[in-house]
Design an enzyme around this catalytic site. Structure first.
Site, PDB file in Angstrom:
ATOM      1  CB  ILE A 118      -0.968  -0.006   1.213  1.00 39.34           C
ATOM      2  CG1 ILE A 118      -1.762  -1.315   1.240  1.00 39.34           C
ATOM      3  CG2 ILE A 118      -1.914   1.189   1.150  1.00 39.34           C
ATOM      4  CD1 ILE A 118      -2.542  -1.553   2.526  1.00 39.34           C
ATOM      5  CG  ASP A 155      10.021  -0.474   3.890  1.00 36.28           C
ATOM      6  OD1 ASP A 155      10.502  -1.541   4.333  1.00 36.28           O
ATOM      7  OD2 ASP A 155       8.853  -0.369   3.473  1.00 36.28           O
ATOM      8  CG  ASP A 175      13.199  -0.978  12.652  1.00 38.06           C
ATOM      9  OD1 ASP A 175      13.302  -2.175  12.371  1.00 38.06           O
ATOM     10  OD2 ASP A 175      12.234  -0.501  13.299  1.00 38.06           O
ATOM     11  CE  LYS A 225       0.855  -7.604   4.128  1.00 38.28           C
ATOM     12  NZ  LYS A 225       0.312  -7.216   2.858  1.00 38.28           N
ATOM     13  CB  SER A 236      -6.677  -3.379  10.036  1.00 38.33           C
ATOM     14  OG  SER A 236      -7.341  -4.528   9.605  1.00 38.33           O
ATOM     15  CE1 TYR A 290      -1.662  -6.070  11.274  1.00 39.45           C
ATOM     16  CE2 TYR A 290      -3.901  -6.878  10.900  1.00 39.45           C
ATOM     17  CZ  TYR A 290      -2.879  -5.994  10.607  1.00 39.45           C
ATOM     18  OH  TYR A 290      -3.072  -5.028   9.649  1.00 39.45           O
ATOM     19  CE  LYS A 314      -1.881  -2.371  11.679  1.00 43.15           C
ATOM     20  NZ  LYS A 314      -0.938  -1.382  11.171  1.00 43.15           N
ATOM     21  CG  PHE A 347     -13.396  -2.498   5.172  1.00 45.44           C
ATOM     22  CD1 PHE A 347     -13.249  -1.254   5.782  1.00 45.44           C
ATOM     23  CD2 PHE A 347     -14.276  -3.403   5.747  1.00 45.44           C
ATOM     24  CE1 PHE A 347     -13.974  -0.922   6.934  1.00 45.44           C
ATOM     25  CE2 PHE A 347     -15.014  -3.076   6.885  1.00 45.44           C
ATOM     26  CZ  PHE A 347     -14.858  -1.830   7.470  1.00 45.44           C
ATOM     27  NE  ARG A 407     -13.233 -11.129   5.478  1.00 39.69           N
ATOM     28  CZ  ARG A 407     -14.040 -12.062   5.992  1.00 39.69           C
ATOM     29  NH1 ARG A 407     -15.320 -12.088   5.678  1.00 39.69           N
ATOM     30  NH2 ARG A 407     -13.559 -12.961   6.835  1.00 39.69           N
ATOM     31  N   GLY A 425     -11.297 -17.871  13.369  1.00 39.09           N
ATOM     32  CA  GLY A 425     -11.303 -16.418  13.554  1.00 39.09           C
ATOM     33  C   GLY A 425     -11.919 -15.628  12.416  1.00 39.09           C
TER      34      GLY A 425
HETATM   35  P1  NAD Z   1       3.505  -4.552   3.492  1.00 39.28           P
HETATM   36  O1  NAD Z   1       4.112  -5.613   4.357  1.00 39.28           O
HETATM   37  O2  NAD Z   1       3.559  -4.735   2.022  1.00 39.28           O
HETATM   38  O3  NAD Z   1       4.151  -3.137   3.849  1.00 39.28           O
HETATM   39  C1  NAD Z   1       4.630  -2.810   5.130  1.00 39.28           C
HETATM   40  C2  NAD Z   1       6.041  -2.259   4.959  1.00 39.28           C
HETATM   41  O4  NAD Z   1       6.568  -1.891   6.229  1.00 39.28           O
HETATM   42  C3  NAD Z   1       7.008  -3.265   4.341  1.00 39.28           C
HETATM   43  O5  NAD Z   1       7.674  -2.667   3.249  1.00 39.28           O
HETATM   44  C4  NAD Z   1       7.981  -3.590   5.477  1.00 39.28           C
HETATM   45  O6  NAD Z   1       9.282  -3.885   4.992  1.00 39.28           O
HETATM   46  C5  NAD Z   1       7.913  -2.319   6.296  1.00 39.28           C
HETATM   47  N1  NAD Z   1       8.215  -2.491   7.721  1.00 39.28           N
HETATM   48  C6  NAD Z   1       7.719  -3.413   8.581  1.00 39.28           C
HETATM   49  N2  NAD Z   1       8.208  -3.214   9.812  1.00 39.28           N
HETATM   50  C7  NAD Z   1       9.015  -2.123   9.735  1.00 39.28           C
HETATM   51  C8  NAD Z   1       9.815  -1.432  10.672  1.00 39.28           C
HETATM   52  N3  NAD Z   1       9.864  -1.823  11.962  1.00 39.28           N
HETATM   53  N4  NAD Z   1      10.514  -0.362  10.260  1.00 39.28           N
HETATM   54  C9  NAD Z   1      10.492   0.036   8.962  1.00 39.28           C
HETATM   55  N5  NAD Z   1       9.751  -0.587   8.024  1.00 39.28           N
HETATM   56  C10 NAD Z   1       9.035  -1.663   8.417  1.00 39.28           C
HETATM   57  O7  NAD Z   1       2.000  -4.378   3.982  1.00 39.28           O
HETATM   58  P2  NAD Z   1       0.819  -3.500   3.349  1.00 39.28           P
HETATM   59  O8  NAD Z   1      -0.228  -4.441   2.902  1.00 39.28           O
HETATM   60  O9  NAD Z   1       1.342  -2.490   2.429  1.00 39.28           O
HETATM   61  O10 NAD Z   1       0.267  -2.808   4.674  1.00 39.28           O
HETATM   62  C11 NAD Z   1       0.653  -1.501   5.060  1.00 39.28           C
HETATM   63  C12 NAD Z   1      -0.007  -1.168   6.383  1.00 39.28           C
HETATM   64  O11 NAD Z   1      -1.423  -1.287   6.250  1.00 39.28           O
HETATM   65  C13 NAD Z   1       0.387  -2.107   7.529  1.00 39.28           C
HETATM   66  O12 NAD Z   1       0.505  -1.353   8.704  1.00 39.28           O
HETATM   67  C14 NAD Z   1      -0.792  -3.061   7.624  1.00 39.28           C
HETATM   68  O13 NAD Z   1      -0.942  -3.586   8.913  1.00 39.28           O
HETATM   69  C15 NAD Z   1      -1.952  -2.140   7.241  1.00 39.28           C
HETATM   70  N6  NAD Z   1      -3.112  -2.873   6.693  1.00 39.28           N
HETATM   71  C16 NAD Z   1      -2.936  -3.721   5.631  1.00 39.28           C
HETATM   72  C17 NAD Z   1      -4.040  -4.438   5.138  1.00 39.28           C
HETATM   73  C18 NAD Z   1      -3.885  -5.409   4.004  1.00 39.28           C
HETATM   74  O14 NAD Z   1      -4.730  -6.303   3.861  1.00 39.28           O
HETATM   75  N7  NAD Z   1      -2.875  -5.291   3.152  1.00 39.28           N
HETATM   76  C19 NAD Z   1      -5.303  -4.266   5.711  1.00 39.28           C
HETATM   77  C20 NAD Z   1      -5.438  -3.374   6.763  1.00 39.28           C
HETATM   78  C21 NAD Z   1      -4.334  -2.677   7.249  1.00 39.28           C
HETATM   79  N1  UFG Z   2     -10.111 -17.103   1.925  1.00 41.90           N
HETATM   80  C1  UFG Z   2     -10.217 -18.346   1.338  1.00 41.90           C
HETATM   81  N2  UFG Z   2      -9.071 -18.979   0.933  1.00 41.90           N
HETATM   82  C2  UFG Z   2      -7.828 -18.416   1.067  1.00 41.90           C
HETATM   83  C3  UFG Z   2      -7.730 -17.132   1.652  1.00 41.90           C
HETATM   84  C4  UFG Z   2      -8.888 -16.509   2.073  1.00 41.90           C
HETATM   85  O1  UFG Z   2     -11.315 -18.887   1.200  1.00 41.90           O
HETATM   86  O2  UFG Z   2      -6.837 -19.045   0.681  1.00 41.90           O
HETATM   87  C5  UFG Z   2     -11.332 -16.390   2.339  1.00 41.90           C
HETATM   88  C6  UFG Z   2     -11.385 -16.046   3.802  1.00 41.90           C
HETATM   89  O3  UFG Z   2     -11.938 -17.108   4.544  1.00 41.90           O
HETATM   90  C7  UFG Z   2     -12.264 -14.791   3.795  1.00 41.90           C
HETATM   91  C8  UFG Z   2     -11.922 -14.125   2.464  1.00 41.90           C
HETATM   92  O4  UFG Z   2     -11.353 -15.156   1.652  1.00 41.90           O
HETATM   93  O5  UFG Z   2     -13.617 -15.158   3.774  1.00 41.90           O
HETATM   94  C9  UFG Z   2     -10.917 -12.988   2.602  1.00 41.90           C
HETATM   95  O6  UFG Z   2      -9.765 -13.466   3.304  1.00 41.90           O
HETATM   96  P1  UFG Z   2      -8.425 -12.600   3.414  1.00 41.90           P
HETATM   97  O7  UFG Z   2      -7.443 -13.404   4.202  1.00 41.90           O
HETATM   98  O8  UFG Z   2      -8.013 -12.145   2.064  1.00 41.90           O
HETATM   99  O9  UFG Z   2      -8.896 -11.316   4.194  1.00 41.90           O
HETATM  100  P2  UFG Z   2      -9.481 -11.158   5.682  1.00 41.90           P
HETATM  101  O10 UFG Z   2     -10.724 -10.353   5.557  1.00 41.90           O
HETATM  102  O11 UFG Z   2      -9.586 -12.427   6.394  1.00 41.90           O
HETATM  103  O12 UFG Z   2      -8.331 -10.361   6.394  1.00 41.90           O
HETATM  104  C10 UFG Z   2      -7.720  -9.240   5.798  1.00 41.90           C
HETATM  105  C11 UFG Z   2      -6.265  -9.140   6.263  1.00 41.90           C
HETATM  106  C12 UFG Z   2      -6.220  -8.780   7.703  1.00 41.90           C
HETATM  107  C13 UFG Z   2      -7.030  -7.565   7.954  1.00 41.90           C
HETATM  108  C14 UFG Z   2      -8.449  -7.791   7.479  1.00 41.90           C
HETATM  109  C15 UFG Z   2      -9.307  -6.575   7.668  1.00 41.90           C
HETATM  110  O13 UFG Z   2      -5.594 -10.387   6.106  1.00 41.90           O
HETATM  111  O14 UFG Z   2      -4.879  -8.494   8.050  1.00 41.90           O
HETATM  112  O15 UFG Z   2      -8.433  -8.103   6.086  1.00 41.90           O
HETATM  113  O16 UFG Z   2      -8.656  -5.457   7.168  1.00 41.90           O
HETATM  114  F1  UFG Z   2      -7.042  -7.308   9.257  1.00 41.90           F
END
Ligand code: NAD
Ligand code: UFG
Length: 344
Positions: free
Chosen positions: A18, A37, A64, A90, A130, A154, A158, A183, A236, A299
């Protein structure tokens, strides 16, 4: 311009999924960007690709977010006016087996960042939260004022950071804090040059489906088909990562004349089931996505989707990209880069 002309935005975690898309949106809006990063879950290649698309590069510092002295120096040297804080870990399953690592990166990391910001006099912060903080929601769509109660470590990291930020905002009116509850981010930039590149076996649905379609994995396991949803599979709110990126720019703008802490859901408001995603991906890719039904994943909620009206009202933001675009953009990225950034 998001901040005043001579100021920079610091993006922690900006090499990740993201963060890289949001860095691109910032650069394209004319904003100067510094990315911090540690590359623990990403590749610096993502930022080279960002530079290729934008025609100019962000400053990249490998380090970091828990390194308070480093962060404080960056804030001062680059005249940072606002921080987007993506850096964190994450993976829900991993957080249950490595809680110390998660609390350290996510909670201690955020604490160190806020300490550095306060010391440097930088008060504008957007935090990546999240929808996981809502736990298993009693009703959908989910509004920001509905009860929270995450069900895994996790999610609790948050939730704890949200409370930490609330306490800061209550103590000092100079803080301007946006908490964005995402989401389910999916998709990729339309160029196909940057996208989601999970390490190992993907935990999330879309990367898994994309790897099945491209032939890296044999079949998808659908986790449960006996949920109280129209086709029995989990529902979702999938949101295109570029819509999410644009939401961050809107949040930064909105915070410029708001003090305190503000929480916004970033979602589309529309839920899709696992089987709807499989069908849409098959259509977008022209490839089969074989699947088998497997037991429910511990979960998992039956249905989770946002009421995004607060963001529409207060940020003037809403998601513009629909399901087809999310699937087509994911497929473009996956098929052009079957091995992710590791493919060169
Ligand atoms: P990502 O893992 O691709 O990006 C996170 C980045 O942070 C990575 O590049 C990693 O190297 C860096 N990082 C981790 N720990 C660090 C540290 N201590 N110092 C410096 N850099 C560090 O994940 P993403 O999907 O891009 O998610 C970005 C943010 O959004 C995260 O905080 C995640 O929890 C949150 N989020 C993600 C999702 C999702 O489904 N992708 C959903 C809700 C919230
Ligand atoms: N699912 C499958 N098969 C898979 C993976 C997922 O059937 O191999 C299903 C899950 O059961 C769920 C849906 O697809 O019904 C979405 O699952 P994701 O794992 O893609 O997403 P979640 O909603 O479970 O969780 C994600 C992130 C979490 C975050 C949450 C809300 O993984 O970190 O969205 O933001 F917290």
């Amino acid at each position: 311009m998001i901040t005043s002309t001579d100021q920079t935005v610091l993006v922690t975690g900006g090499a990740g999924f993201i963060g890289s898309h949001t860095t691109l949106a910032l650069l394209q809006a004319g904003q100067a960007v510094v990315v911090l990063d540690n590359l623990s879950n990403s590749s610096a290649q993502s930022l080279e690709r960002v530079a290729r698309i934008a025609g100019r590069a962000p400053v990249f510092v490998q380090g970091d977010v828990r390194d308070r002295a480093l962060v404080q120096r960056l804030l001062r040297e680059h005249r940072v006016g606002a921080v987007l804080h993506f850096a964190g870990l994450k993976a829900v399953g991993e957080s249950a087996s490595m809680p110390l690592t998660y609390y350290d990166n996510n909670v201690a990391g955020s604490l160190a960042l806020c300490q550095a910001m306060a010391a440097a006099g930088v008060w504008r912060l957007v935090f990546s939260s999240s929808a996981t903080v809502y736990g298993d929601p009693a009703t959908v769509p989910i509004r920001e004022d509905m009860p929270t109660g995450p069900t895994n470590p996790y999610g609790r990291t948050k939730w704890m950071v949200e409370h930490l930020l609330g306490d800061l905002a209550a103590a000092d009116p100079r803080w301007q804090i946006g908490v964005l509850r995402y989401f389910n981010p999916v998709g990729a930039h339309e160029s196909g040059l940057i996208g989601e590149d999970p390490r190992g076996t993907p935990n999330n649905l879309l990367p898994y489906v994309a790897q099945v379609a491209v032939g890296r994995r044999a079949a998808l396991s659908v986790f449960g088909n006996d949920y109280p949803t129209p086709d029995g599979t989990g529902v979702r709110d999938y949101i295109h990562v570029m819509d999410l990126a644009e939401g961050h720019l809107k949040a930064l703008q909105a915070l410029a004349d708001r003090s305190g802490l503000h929480t916004w859901n970033l979602g589309t408001g529309q839920g899709y089931s696992v089987l709807e995603i499989v069908r849409a991906f098959q259509q977008a890719s022209g490839r089969p996505v074989p699947y088998q039904v497997a037991p429910r994943r511990a979960g998992d909620a039956a249905a989770s989707y946002a009421d995004p009206s607060k963001a529409a009202r207060e940020l003037g933001w809403q998601a513009r990209r629909g399901l087809t675009e999310m699937m087509e953009d994911t497929w473009r990225w996956q098929s052009l880069n079957p091995a992710g950034f590791g493919g060169g």
